[in-house]
Design a protein around this motif. Sequence first.
Motif, PDB file in Angstrom:
ATOM      1  N   ASP A 135       1.017  -1.556   0.166  1.00 27.21           N
ATOM      2  CA  ASP A 135       0.119  -0.255  -0.737  1.00 27.21           C
ATOM      3  C   ASP A 135       0.301   1.231   0.000  1.00 27.21           C
ATOM      4  O   ASP A 135       0.639   2.055  -0.727  1.00 27.21           O
ATOM      5  CB  ASP A 135      -0.847  -0.387   1.016  1.00 27.21           C
ATOM      6  N   VAL A 136       1.972   1.551   0.761  1.00 25.26           N
ATOM      7  CA  VAL A 136       2.963   1.992   0.943  1.00 25.26           C
ATOM      8  C   VAL A 136       4.069   2.700  -0.583  1.00 25.26           C
ATOM      9  O   VAL A 136       3.784   4.023  -0.778  1.00 25.26           O
ATOM     10  CB  VAL A 136       3.927   2.658   2.441  1.00 25.26           C
ATOM     11  N   ILE A 137       3.985   1.522  -1.184  1.00 25.79           N
ATOM     12  CA  ILE A 137       4.550   1.174  -2.830  1.00 25.79           C
ATOM     13  C   ILE A 137       3.822   1.920  -3.675  1.00 25.79           C
ATOM     14  O   ILE A 137       3.974   3.064  -4.111  1.00 25.79           O
ATOM     15  CB  ILE A 137       4.889   0.095  -3.193  1.00 25.79           C
ATOM     16  N   ASP A 138       2.074   1.813  -3.189  1.00 32.17           N
ATOM     17  CA  ASP A 138       1.214   2.496  -4.601  1.00 32.17           C
ATOM     18  C   ASP A 138       0.716   4.340  -4.313  1.00 32.17           C
ATOM     19  O   ASP A 138       0.876   4.718  -4.894  1.00 32.17           O
ATOM     20  CB  ASP A 138       0.001   1.972  -3.933  1.00 32.17           C
ATOM     21  N   PHE A 139       1.092   4.286  -2.663  1.00 31.60           N
ATOM     22  CA  PHE A 139       0.727   5.640  -2.179  1.00 31.60           C
ATOM     23  C   PHE A 139       2.696   6.762  -2.798  1.00 31.60           C
ATOM     24  O   PHE A 139       1.720   7.564  -3.516  1.00 31.60           O
ATOM     25  CB  PHE A 139       0.577   5.562  -1.099  1.00 31.60           C
ATOM     26  N   LEU A 140       2.993   6.129  -2.838  1.00 25.80           N
ATOM     27  CA  LEU A 140       4.415   6.709  -3.040  1.00 25.80           C
ATOM     28  C   LEU A 140       4.507   6.622  -4.193  1.00 25.80           C
ATOM     29  O   LEU A 140       5.816   7.434  -5.557  1.00 25.80           O
ATOM     30  CB  LEU A 140       5.681   6.353  -2.690  1.00 25.80           C
ATOM     31  N   LYS A 141       3.574   5.427  -5.791  1.00 26.10           N
ATOM     32  CA  LYS A 141       4.484   5.532  -7.144  1.00 26.10           C
ATOM     33  C   LYS A 141       5.143   4.987  -7.535  1.00 26.10           C
ATOM     34  O   LYS A 141       6.252   5.737  -8.279  1.00 26.10           O
ATOM     35  CB  LYS A 141       3.558   6.782  -7.248  1.00 26.10           C
ATOM     36  N   ILE A 142       6.091   4.064  -6.294  1.00 23.45           N
ATOM     37  CA  ILE A 142       7.321   3.415  -6.664  1.00 23.45           C
ATOM     38  C   ILE A 142       7.595   2.365  -6.959  1.00 23.45           C
ATOM     39  O   ILE A 142       8.006   1.647  -6.398  1.00 23.45           O
ATOM     40  CB  ILE A 142       8.083   3.243  -5.620  1.00 23.45           C
ATOM     41  N   GLY A 143       6.201   1.346  -7.422  1.00 23.97           N
ATOM     42  CA  GLY A 143       6.285   0.261  -7.559  1.00 23.97           C
ATOM     43  C   GLY A 143       7.391   0.020  -9.065  1.00 23.97           C
ATOM     44  O   GLY A 143       7.560  -1.554  -8.866  1.00 23.97           O
ATOM     45  N   HIS A 144       7.379   0.265  -9.710  1.00 20.71           N
ATOM     46  CA  HIS A 144       8.184   0.505 -10.729  1.00 20.71           C
ATOM     47  C   HIS A 144      10.157   0.312 -10.097  1.00 20.71           C
ATOM     48  O   HIS A 144      10.745  -0.805 -10.700  1.00 20.71           O
ATOM     49  CB  HIS A 144       9.143   1.035 -12.071  1.00 20.71           C
ATOM     50  N   VAL A 145       9.699   0.591  -8.799  1.00 21.00           N
ATOM     51  CA  VAL A 145      11.810  -0.604  -8.016  1.00 21.00           C
ATOM     52  C   VAL A 145      11.220  -1.370  -6.976  1.00 21.00           C
ATOM     53  O   VAL A 145      12.570  -1.408  -5.903  1.00 21.00           O
ATOM     54  CB  VAL A 145      12.165   0.878  -7.610  1.00 21.00           C
ATOM     55  N   ALA A 146       9.988  -1.424  -6.689  1.00 24.05           N
ATOM     56  CA  ALA A 146       9.418  -2.380  -5.393  1.00 24.05           C
ATOM     57  C   ALA A 146      10.549  -3.403  -4.967  1.00 24.05           C
ATOM     58  O   ALA A 146      11.192  -3.886  -4.559  1.00 24.05           O
ATOM     59  CB  ALA A 146       8.333  -2.414  -5.614  1.00 24.05           C
ATOM     60  N   ARG A 147      10.680  -4.571  -6.536  1.00 23.01           N
ATOM     61  CA  ARG A 147      11.549  -5.769  -6.874  1.00 23.01           C
ATOM     62  C   ARG A 147      13.052  -4.806  -6.501  1.00 23.01           C
ATOM     63  O   ARG A 147      13.804  -5.762  -6.427  1.00 23.01           O
ATOM     64  CB  ARG A 147      11.253  -6.694  -7.228  1.00 23.01           C
ATOM     65  N   GLU A 148      12.992  -4.121  -6.882  1.00 25.25           N
ATOM     66  CA  GLU A 148      14.831  -3.574  -7.305  1.00 25.25           C
ATOM     67  C   GLU A 148      16.235  -3.164  -5.581  1.00 25.25           C
ATOM     68  O   GLU A 148      15.467  -3.085  -4.406  1.00 25.25           O
ATOM     69  CB  GLU A 148      15.074  -2.209  -7.843  1.00 25.25           C
ATOM     70  N   PRO A 149      17.258  -3.754  -5.965  1.00 29.56           N
ATOM     71  CA  PRO A 149      17.994  -4.252  -4.169  1.00 29.56           C
ATOM     72  C   PRO A 149      18.270  -2.438  -3.757  1.00 29.56           C
ATOM     73  O   PRO A 149      17.721  -1.131  -4.957  1.00 29.56           O
ATOM     74  CB  PRO A 149      19.250  -4.012  -5.082  1.00 29.56           C
ATOM     75  N   ALA A 150      17.743  -1.883  -2.927  1.00 30.61           N
ATOM     76  CA  ALA A 150      17.483   0.014  -1.761  1.00 30.61           C
ATOM     77  C   ALA A 150      18.829   0.484  -2.556  1.00 30.61           C
ATOM     78  O   ALA A 150      19.118   1.488  -2.743  1.00 30.61           O
ATOM     79  CB  ALA A 150      17.116  -0.568  -0.939  1.00 30.61           C
ATOM     80  N   GLY A 151      20.008  -0.351  -2.952  1.00 29.41           N
ATOM     81  CA  GLY A 151      21.222   0.180  -2.401  1.00 29.41           C
ATOM     82  C   GLY A 151      21.523   1.157  -4.422  1.00 29.41           C
ATOM     83  O   GLY A 151      22.298   1.185  -4.801  1.00 29.41           O
ATOM     84  N   ASN A 152      20.523   0.334  -5.305  1.00 23.02           N
ATOM     85  CA  ASN A 152      20.512   1.024  -6.892  1.00 23.02           C
ATOM     86  C   ASN A 152      19.689   2.361  -6.493  1.00 23.02           C
ATOM     87  O   ASN A 152      20.228   2.025  -8.749  1.00 23.02           O
ATOM     88  CB  ASN A 152      20.695  -0.679  -7.580  1.00 23.02           C
ATOM     89  N   LEU A 153      19.401   2.427  -5.527  1.00 29.53           N
ATOM     90  CA  LEU A 153      18.730   3.140  -6.524  1.00 29.53           C
ATOM     91  C   LEU A 153      19.557   4.967  -6.040  1.00 29.53           C
ATOM     92  O   LEU A 153      20.317   4.650  -5.518  1.00 29.53           O
ATOM     93  CB  LEU A 153      17.363   4.313  -4.960  1.00 29.53           C
ATOM     94  N   SER A 154      18.871   5.778  -6.876  1.00 28.55           N
ATOM     95  CA  SER A 154      19.429   7.680  -7.079  1.00 28.55           C
ATOM     96  C   SER A 154      18.878   8.022  -5.545  1.00 28.55           C
ATOM     97  O   SER A 154      17.836   7.168  -4.885  1.00 28.55           O
ATOM     98  CB  SER A 154      18.560   8.252  -7.765  1.00 28.55           C
ATOM     99  N   GLY A 155      19.315   8.988  -5.082  1.00 28.33           N
ATOM    100  CA  GLY A 155      19.252   9.366  -4.507  1.00 28.33           C
ATOM    101  C   GLY A 155      18.030  10.319  -3.587  1.00 28.33           C
ATOM    102  O   GLY A 155      17.728   9.708  -2.802  1.00 28.33           O
ATOM    103  N   GLY A 156      17.404  10.590  -4.601  1.00 25.66           N
ATOM    104  CA  GLY A 156      16.418  11.243  -4.392  1.00 25.66           C
ATOM    105  C   GLY A 156      15.241   9.541  -4.117  1.00 25.66           C
ATOM    106  O   GLY A 156      14.497  10.146  -3.301  1.00 25.66           O
ATOM    107  N   GLN A 157      15.567   9.158  -4.512  1.00 22.37           N
ATOM    108  CA  GLN A 157      14.563   7.215  -4.306  1.00 22.37           C
ATOM    109  C   GLN A 157      14.390   6.748  -2.914  1.00 22.37           C
ATOM    110  O   GLN A 157      13.910   6.568  -3.108  1.00 22.37           O
ATOM    111  CB  GLN A 157      14.746   6.393  -6.134  1.00 22.37           C
ATOM    112  N   LYS A 158      15.706   7.121  -2.666  1.00 21.31           N
ATOM    113  CA  LYS A 158      15.937   6.754  -1.618  1.00 21.31           C
ATOM    114  C   LYS A 158      15.237   7.653  -0.548  1.00 21.31           C
ATOM    115  O   LYS A 158      15.183   7.021   0.682  1.00 21.31           O
ATOM    116  CB  LYS A 158      17.642   6.440  -1.378  1.00 21.31           C
TER     117      LYS A 158
END
Length: 267
Positions: A135-158
Amino acid sequence: MAPILEIRDVSRRFGGFTAVDRCSLSVEAGSITGLIGPNGAGKSTLFNMVAGNLPPSSGTILFEGREIQGLRPHELFGRGLLRTFQIAHEFSRLSVLENLMMVPGGQPGENLVDAWFRGRKVREFEAKVRERAEDVIDFLKIGHVAREPAGNLSGGQKKLVELGRTMMVDAKIVLLDEIAAGVNRTLLNDIAANIERLNAERGYTFFVIEHDMDLIGRLCDPVVVMAAGEVMRTGSLAEIQADAAVVEAYFGGSPMGHATTRAGNSA
């Protein structure tokens, strides 16, 4: 609105240096309150005391009318006082979904007896936590990175994931420490919109350290100005920008509008 957070005559000394000097301010429930000031004003030290990372040398900190100075961060977390950091603190090898699922405390799967002998209880609890994380992922609209290792995200995505972690528990107040640092304008707009939604739709209270005056102007009212460890002025951003003494202390006489700190170019 009543204050959810009150800081009364709080000081913090490091040997002979006073970083925060008899600071008093309050944050009203349901507000987005900004905290600005030049580097070295004592803002981060004040946040560290409120969040339980540093004990005050003197003074009182009240959260929902109860003294909290001296409590540890995990104790404050349990009461609904959460903090994000200028540099995100993610579990880099875990996915975004797993990072969110790590947040709620007291999970039965953490108990060896439950893990061995009460598997159904563990699975049911984990299913509820997963549902909330999705639900949080849907709220923030970050479903496209939901299964991505968090260390791979950009600074803003983190930063978005950090905001999402505050949504995994019943947060009453969130301390945001320079949410704009290292974030491009597009993602910063997404972060700001989510902060506004959490405030308007879910009643979150935010206390925000920020150098980006555009973001402060969009989100925060009131705004508290600190200088040399003291509260100098509290008011709307327009009132603060019109105060010659504040402009002199903050920018050495330069107009505040010309001294806006912009976010970086990284995503």
